[in-house]
Design a protein around this motif. Sequence first.
Motif, mmCIF file in Angstrom:
data_model
loop_
_atom_site.group_PDB
_atom_site.id
_atom_site.type_symbol
_atom_site.label_atom_id
_atom_site.label_comp_id
_atom_site.label_asym_id
_atom_site.label_seq_id
_atom_site.Cartn_x
_atom_site.Cartn_y
_atom_site.Cartn_z
ATOM 1 N N ALA A 13 37.540 10.754 -15.947
ATOM 2 C CA ALA A 13 36.920 10.766 -14.620
ATOM 3 C C ALA A 13 35.401 10.943 -14.724
ATOM 4 N N VAL A 67 40.068 3.941 -9.935
ATOM 5 C CA VAL A 67 40.180 5.194 -9.181
ATOM 6 C C VAL A 67 41.632 5.439 -8.775
ATOM 7 N N MET A 70 43.564 6.421 -11.842
ATOM 8 C CA MET A 70 43.218 7.787 -12.220
ATOM 9 C C MET A 70 43.921 8.803 -11.319
ATOM 10 N N PHE A 74 46.508 11.575 -12.560
ATOM 11 C CA PHE A 74 46.308 13.000 -12.287
ATOM 12 C C PHE A 74 47.532 13.592 -11.608
ATOM 13 N N SER A 128 35.999 5.562 -20.546
ATOM 14 C CA SER A 128 36.835 5.987 -19.432
ATOM 15 C C SER A 128 38.144 5.203 -19.408
ATOM 16 N N LEU A 132 41.759 6.917 -20.130
ATOM 17 C CA LEU A 132 42.766 6.810 -19.078
ATOM 18 C C LEU A 132 44.026 6.134 -19.603
#
Length: 146
Positions: A13, A67, A70, A74, A128, A132
């Motif tokens: 992130a 996004v 992600m 999460f 990133s 991820l």
Amino acid sequence: MMRVRPYLLLAAAIFFGLGISLPLVRFEKLWLFSETPSLLGLVYGLWQEGSLFLAVIVGLFSLCFPVVKMAIAFRAAINGNALPNWAGMLSKWSMMDVLLVAIVIFAAKTSGLATAISQPGIWFYALSAILLAVASFETQSAGGKR
């Protein structure tokens, strides 16, 4: 490896934020002019120039998909669940932007019209996507077990 997943997601992130805001590439033309666009600046520039469709496509694949992936990763990490099967589709687009910028840099270098030099934004963006992917792989392979 399960204990490392939250740190991988946090680093992904942070690197994503740096990757979209820092310059991706520096173009030097005729030894006098230099441009260093960031991904956010690129999308905004496309929008301002009236290339709305292209701005939406680049924004969707460069900003929104990562996004969303992600956020899903999460949530899966917090709940100890595996990623949904459809989230794997988002993974296939994760490195597309890095590849496209690499192609643009290569094309600029070989055309002789400009000198293109990669900047930190492309490296943070790539890191990133890689972090991820690693964290998502761990989430998928965990199968909901803790």
